[in-house]
Design an enzyme around this catalytic site. Structure first.
Site, mmCIF file in Angstrom:
data_model
loop_
_atom_site.group_PDB
_atom_site.id
_atom_site.type_symbol
_atom_site.label_atom_id
_atom_site.label_comp_id
_atom_site.label_asym_id
_atom_site.label_seq_id
_atom_site.Cartn_x
_atom_site.Cartn_y
_atom_site.Cartn_z
ATOM 1 N N ASN A 1 27.379 -45.759 -2.973
ATOM 2 C CA ASN A 1 28.739 -45.816 -2.443
ATOM 3 C C ASN A 1 29.349 -47.216 -2.451
ATOM 4 O OD1 ASN A 1 26.481 -45.677 -0.478
ATOM 5 N ND2 ASN A 1 28.024 -46.385 0.971
ATOM 6 N N GLN B 1 28.639 -39.307 -3.057
ATOM 7 C CA GLN B 1 29.577 -40.038 -3.936
ATOM 8 C C GLN B 1 29.731 -39.372 -5.304
ATOM 9 O OE1 GLN B 1 31.676 -42.620 -3.528
ATOM 10 N NE2 GLN B 1 31.143 -42.723 -1.379
ATOM 11 N N THR C 1 29.953 -22.020 15.529
ATOM 12 C CA THR C 1 31.038 -21.309 14.850
ATOM 13 C C THR C 1 31.508 -22.118 13.648
ATOM 14 O OG1 THR C 1 31.681 -20.300 16.919
ATOM 15 C CG2 THR C 1 33.336 -20.318 15.171
ATOM 16 N N HIS D 1 35.241 -34.603 2.094
ATOM 17 C CA HIS D 1 36.343 -35.579 2.161
ATOM 18 C C HIS D 1 36.248 -36.685 1.120
ATOM 19 C CE1 HIS D 1 34.600 -39.152 4.397
ATOM 20 N NE2 HIS D 1 33.681 -38.259 4.710
ATOM 21 N N CYS E 1 31.104 -48.329 6.981
ATOM 22 C CA CYS E 1 30.234 -48.267 8.156
ATOM 23 C C CYS E 1 29.680 -49.644 8.491
ATOM 24 C CB CYS E 1 29.080 -47.300 7.896
ATOM 25 S SG CYS E 1 29.577 -45.873 6.955
ATOM 26 N N SER F 1 29.719 -33.911 0.743
ATOM 27 C CA SER F 1 30.753 -34.003 1.775
ATOM 28 C C SER F 1 32.132 -33.813 1.152
ATOM 29 C CB SER F 1 30.672 -35.376 2.446
ATOM 30 O OG SER F 1 31.696 -35.496 3.403
ATOM 31 N N GLY G 1 28.568 -34.973 5.447
ATOM 32 C CA GLY G 1 27.465 -35.443 4.618
ATOM 33 C C GLY G 1 26.336 -36.020 5.458
HETATM 34 C C1 PLP Z 1 30.381 -41.028 2.855
HETATM 35 C C2 PLP Z 1 28.934 -40.949 2.560
HETATM 36 C C3 PLP Z 1 28.050 -40.275 3.423
HETATM 37 C C4 PLP Z 1 28.492 -39.704 4.729
HETATM 38 O O1 PLP Z 1 29.298 -38.574 4.580
HETATM 39 P P1 PLP Z 1 30.214 -38.113 5.832
HETATM 40 O O2 PLP Z 1 30.739 -36.792 5.447
HETATM 41 O O3 PLP Z 1 31.281 -39.159 5.956
HETATM 42 O O4 PLP Z 1 29.324 -38.074 7.011
HETATM 43 C C5 PLP Z 1 26.724 -40.195 3.060
HETATM 44 N N1 PLP Z 1 26.276 -40.717 1.908
HETATM 45 C C6 PLP Z 1 27.086 -41.360 1.047
HETATM 46 C C7 PLP Z 1 26.528 -41.898 -0.231
HETATM 47 C C8 PLP Z 1 28.445 -41.503 1.343
HETATM 48 O O5 PLP Z 1 29.242 -42.158 0.495
#
Ligand code: PLP
Length: 382
Positions: free
Chosen positions: A155, A183, A241, A205, A328, A203, A73
């Site tokens: 988030n 989110q 890649t 995960h 973070c 993202s 993300g």
């Molecule tokens: C987790 C998050 C990101 C970062 O995503 P990553 O894949 O961990 O780099 C960016 N924006 C928000 C709102 C998030 O919650």
């Protein structure tokens, strides 16, 4: 202590589901070829990427060629902001960007980097619930505005922003609109056409997909400035890649989420509300954010007189994994920029706790979390 920890930090990341893992494994074991290669193991990998692109595009109402795979993300956010800003300054002399004070650091730090390059950034304030309005965006737009970037949902406190209204204002003004939907994706139904979104970061995960995989949606004909130079991957715009298994896993997770969305959201909301009710019994506690427009699994509360870091350490000892503010920002003693932006006094921001439940949490988890937080807050205040 032998019990397995209760994981209640699903806004930081989520576990990979069985179905996602099973979808990914063949792309490590069998179809490990380079997707750019012409032989079978490569062709299979290439086909898997294109299938994933189509699945993801269908879910958000986009075309497959509007999807650019990224490593996360954060990369999608950096690409959307820096790529667009630099391109529009070069072609049209635009040097102004509008965002909000409560964005993720992937956006805020990208904006700071652009400020060092001479861009001017307007950081819109939010109300005490964390909401920004379309009217605020409208009033901030200037003739030299290159881009507006407002997150879909926050988030830390879970507040959902009025994205469709903001998108409409931007479209009417002819200004590009990006949203960090990291989110929201996989939890809220998102349609980029209905929401007038030009660019969107996602993202994997955060919705039970693998870490290290994301995508940037970029409306056709917009062509983001090339972000990684190298090979011809992603139509020449993002070399490197491809993370084949990751991309396959993300598409599976996104599909599963789209199919199970309403049910999982209801499950999360039920647990979250139950925990909230339990913790509101703690004297002087307060719920942060917008209780009417909130992600279903997110609970952010303040307990004045308690230090957030100590709260997390003590909860960890009791086997509860949660967060204070964003992952973070933890490790630093500064209170969260989001909690400051919604106007919390320092002591309230400092004693904050974020509990984010996910689809694997149970009612027993909720009971245990309430008990553990009550005990820890009492101990720390005592
Ligand atoms: C987790 C998050 C990101 C970062 O995503 P990553 O894949 O961990 O780099 C960016 N924006 C928000 C709102 C998030 O919650």
């Amino acid at each position: 202590m032998t019990r397995k920890p209760i994981y209640a930090d699903n806004a930081a990341t989520t576990p990979v589901s069985e179905s996602v893992l099973n979808a990914m494994l063949p792309y490590y074991k069998e179809f490990y070829g380079n997707p750019s290669a012409i032989y079978k193991t490569g062709r299979e990998a290439h086909q898997a990427i294109e299938n994933a692109r189509k699945k993801i595009a269908d879910i958000i109402g986009a075309g497959p060629m509007d999807i650019y795979f990224t490593s996360c993300g954060t990369e999608a956010d950096n690409w959307a902001l820096k790529g667009t800003a630099r391109k529009l300054r070069a072609s049209e002399g635009k040097k102004h960007i509008i965002t909000t004070k409560i964005e993720h650091h992937a956006i805020l730090h990208s904006c700071e980097a652009l400020e060092r390059e001479g861009f001017e950034i307007t950081y819109l304030p939010v109300d005490e619930k964390g909401r920004v309005t379309a009217q605020q965006v409208k009033e901030a737009i200037r003739p030299d505005t290159a881009l507006v970037s407002v997150m879909y949902a926050n988030n830390e406190i879970g507040t959902i922003e009025p994205i469709a209204e903001i998108g409409k204002v931007c479209r009417e003004a002819g200004v590009l609109f990006h949203t960090d939907a990291v989110q929201a994706a996989g939890i809220l139904p998102i349609n980029v056409e209905e929401d007038c979104i030009d660019m969107m970061s996602v993202s994997a995960h955060k919705f039970n997909g693998p870490k290290g995989t994301g995508f940037l949606y970029c409306r056709r004909n917009l062509h983001p400035e090339t972000f990684m130079d190298g090979g011809a991957q992603e139509r020449g715009h993002r070399a490197g890649t491809e993370n084949v298994a990751g991309i396959v896993g993300m598409a599976q997770a996104f599909e599963d989420a789209a199919a199970g969305k309403a049910e999982w959201a209801e499950h999360e909301r039920k647990l979250r509300d139950y925990i909230q009710k339990g913790l509101e019994e703690i004297p002087d506690s307060q719920v942060n954010g917008d209780q009417d427009n909130r992600l279903p699994g997110t609970l952010n509360m303040s307990f004045p007189g308690v230090d957030g870091q100590s709260l997390l350490f003590s909860l960890d000892l009791k086997g509860v994994e949660a967060s204070s503010g964003s992952a973070c920002a933890s490790g630093s003693l500064d209170p969260s920029h989001v909690l400051m932006a919604i106007g919390l006094p320092y002591t309230m921001a400092h004693g904050s706790l974020r509990i984010t439940v996910g689809r694997y949490n149970t009612m027993e988890d909720a009971e245990y979390i309430i008990k553990a937080v009550k005990e820890v807050v009492a101990e720390l205040r005592g």
